[in-house]
Motif scaffolding. Sequence first.
Motif, PDB file in Angstrom:
ATOM      1  N   ILE A 398       0.829  -1.218   0.000  1.00 15.69           N
ATOM      2  CA  ILE A 398       0.000   0.000   0.000  1.00 15.69           C
ATOM      3  C   ILE A 398       0.857   1.260   0.000  1.00 15.69           C
ATOM      4  N   ILE A 399       1.891   1.280   0.845  1.00 11.81           N
ATOM      5  CA  ILE A 399       2.693   2.503   1.017  1.00 11.81           C
ATOM      6  C   ILE A 399       3.775   2.635  -0.045  1.00 11.81           C
ATOM      7  N   ARG A 400       4.548   1.582  -0.273  1.00 11.24           N
ATOM      8  CA  ARG A 400       5.684   1.668  -1.198  1.00 11.24           C
ATOM      9  C   ARG A 400       5.285   1.419  -2.657  1.00 11.24           C
ATOM     10  N   LYS A 401       4.166   0.737  -2.867  1.00 11.84           N
ATOM     11  CA  LYS A 401       3.649   0.478  -4.217  1.00 11.84           C
ATOM     12  C   LYS A 401       4.722  -0.033  -5.188  1.00 11.84           C
ATOM     13  N   PRO A 402       5.309  -1.212  -4.910  1.00  6.03           N
ATOM     14  CA  PRO A 402       6.325  -1.741  -5.841  1.00  6.03           C
ATOM     15  C   PRO A 402       5.696  -2.027  -7.204  1.00  6.03           C
ATOM     16  N   GLU A 403       6.528  -1.943  -8.222  1.00  6.17           N
ATOM     17  CA  GLU A 403       6.040  -2.147  -9.591  1.00  6.17           C
ATOM     18  C   GLU A 403       5.438  -3.549  -9.745  1.00  6.17           C
ATOM     19  N   LYS A 404       4.302  -3.617 -10.432  1.00  3.27           N
ATOM     20  CA  LYS A 404       3.606  -4.888 -10.613  1.00  3.27           C
ATOM     21  C   LYS A 404       4.513  -5.897 -11.315  1.00  3.27           C
ATOM     22  N   TYR A 405       4.526  -7.122 -10.808  1.00  2.84           N
ATOM     23  CA  TYR A 405       5.325  -8.244 -11.313  1.00  2.84           C
ATOM     24  C   TYR A 405       6.832  -8.080 -11.070  1.00  2.84           C
ATOM     25  N   SER A 406       7.210  -7.091 -10.242  1.00  5.29           N
ATOM     26  CA  SER A 406       8.617  -6.986  -9.852  1.00  5.29           C
ATOM     27  C   SER A 406       8.926  -8.036  -8.787  1.00  5.29           C
ATOM     28  N   ILE A 407      10.217  -8.211  -8.439  1.00  8.48           N
ATOM     29  CA  ILE A 407      10.606  -9.200  -7.433  1.00  8.48           C
ATOM     30  C   ILE A 407       9.934  -8.887  -6.099  1.00  8.48           C
ATOM     31  N   SER A 408       9.944  -7.606  -5.717  1.00  6.94           N
ATOM     32  CA  SER A 408       9.320  -7.187  -4.459  1.00  6.94           C
ATOM     33  C   SER A 408       7.832  -7.526  -4.458  1.00  6.94           C
ATOM     34  N   TRP A 409       7.157  -7.251  -5.574  1.00  9.54           N
ATOM     35  CA  TRP A 409       5.723  -7.506  -5.690  1.00  9.54           C
ATOM     36  C   TRP A 409       5.426  -9.003  -5.548  1.00  9.54           C
ATOM     37  N   PHE A 410       6.212  -9.847  -6.232  1.00  9.57           N
ATOM     38  CA  PHE A 410       6.023 -11.293  -6.163  1.00  9.57           C
ATOM     39  C   PHE A 410       6.293 -11.835  -4.754  1.00  9.57           C
ATOM     40  N   LEU A 411       7.402 -11.364  -4.137  1.00  8.16           N
ATOM     41  CA  LEU A 411       7.754 -11.832  -2.798  1.00  8.16           C
ATOM     42  C   LEU A 411       6.649 -11.516  -1.794  1.00  8.16           C
ATOM     43  N   ASN A 412       6.164 -10.280  -1.843  1.00  6.16           N
ATOM     44  CA  ASN A 412       5.142  -9.871  -0.874  1.00  6.16           C
ATOM     45  C   ASN A 412       3.855 -10.668  -1.046  1.00  6.16           C
ATOM     46  N   TRP A 413       3.435 -10.902  -2.274  1.00  4.41           N
ATOM     47  CA  TRP A 413       2.214 -11.679  -2.496  1.00  4.41           C
ATOM     48  C   TRP A 413       2.403 -13.140  -2.095  1.00  4.41           C
ATOM     49  N   ALA A 414       3.602 -13.670  -2.331  1.00  7.94           N
ATOM     50  CA  ALA A 414       3.884 -15.065  -1.934  1.00  7.94           C
ATOM     51  C   ALA A 414       3.827 -15.206  -0.415  1.00  7.94           C
TER      52      ALA A 414
END
Length: 445
Positions: A398-414
């Motif tokens: 919500i706060i940092r809004k990592p780019e969709k399908y980036s490593i950060s985005w995938f890690l957080n959803w996993a």
Amino acid sequence: MDPMMKENGEIVKKENSEGENNLNGWLPVTANREGKWWYAAIHSVTGMVGAGILGLPYAMSQLGWGPGVTLLLVSWAITLYTLWQMIELHEAVPGKRFDRYHELGQYAFGEKLGLWVIVPQQFMVQAGCDIVYMVTGGSSLMKFYNIVHPNGPPIKLTYFIMMYAVIEFLLSNLPNFNSIAGVSLTAAIMSLSYSAIAWIASLIKGVQPDTSYASRYNTSASQIFGFLSGIGTVAFAFSGHNIVLEIQATIPTSPENPSKKAMWKGSLIAYVIVGLCYFPVAFVGYLVFGRFVEDNVMISLQNPNWLIAAANLFVVIHVIGSYQVYAIPVFDMLESFMVLKMKFQPSRKLRIITRGSYVGITMFIGIAFPFFGSLLSVLGGIAFAPTSFYLPCIIWLIIRKPEKYSISWFLNWAFIIFGMSLTILAPIGAIRDIVVQCGTFKFFS
């Protein structure tokens, strides 16, 4: 706008700001901002390494080698990552510090929703842990007494819990986090000591001739419920996130030297120490005793008596510090509520009554409910896993809004999916334990 109204509004705003600063100067989390990185390390070790570590070999016997080792290592890695996220988010807004978990939640989810998302879960973890520490402290004190004075008159567990509660009542009068640094340091040393005793003594004892790593259960149903209970035991071992922002609030900050540097240094060292405590106890304890390991590995060791007595005394000293580390944020919540909502004046009298009442209530619940550990597992499934495993990930998105399908985005959803799975699965085994134990339940037993 009328100039007079504008001026009055600014005066009111200024007075409110000054009042908030004065309150923060009195509340235990924000009263002292002179903490060092090693303060963060010792508070984190004391908060994370619970006496439940002695039950990790038992959890391994419920899970088996493959799932047990994997779950313990994965949980350690995920929660280290989410801990780093929370430390980074402490000053996510320039010029503002999120000194409490619920403040970060309010920024992410909104003023009202943030409170409802965070506060009940955080309070459940902190108060629940303190109740378990009441029982653990009293039980270990009783074991120590029975070993060193085997022919002495029998004393009920209730009285040992009351003895332990007296110590906590006295320590609860210490004003803030930094004032308990000595208590926390002693507790951290004790946690290293009794965990070392557990795995080194097991290693010296050696693998037993009848050791087997087959399932400890005879039926498929028991095996499934036991497996789920083991998941809960491992998941609940990582609950330090509930106090990380409050600990970071005690560290000074500046644009050149933000608090996250010292906090991350202390937390990283703490997590290495946590690994050095958890992994050897879990793996060596299970290796030596296998499916026959007791729910407290010290019981499996049995001899020598002096070593078991020393370990139990170390556990008592450790949980004395752990209780305070989890209680300080609760004191902060309660005292803030009493001043802001109930309109009491900040005073020593208010502090003594509020904190004394909290210690008394946790003591009463600990004495009254013999299966509170299982009940905590049910509550913990709703609170421990979210606050440590996936709420930090949701807030980060919500706060940092990592780019969709980036490593950060995938890690957080996993990690969100993994954490939610724990929330659903972990309480099931504990619910069954409660149903089984209800048949023999007696108040104040």
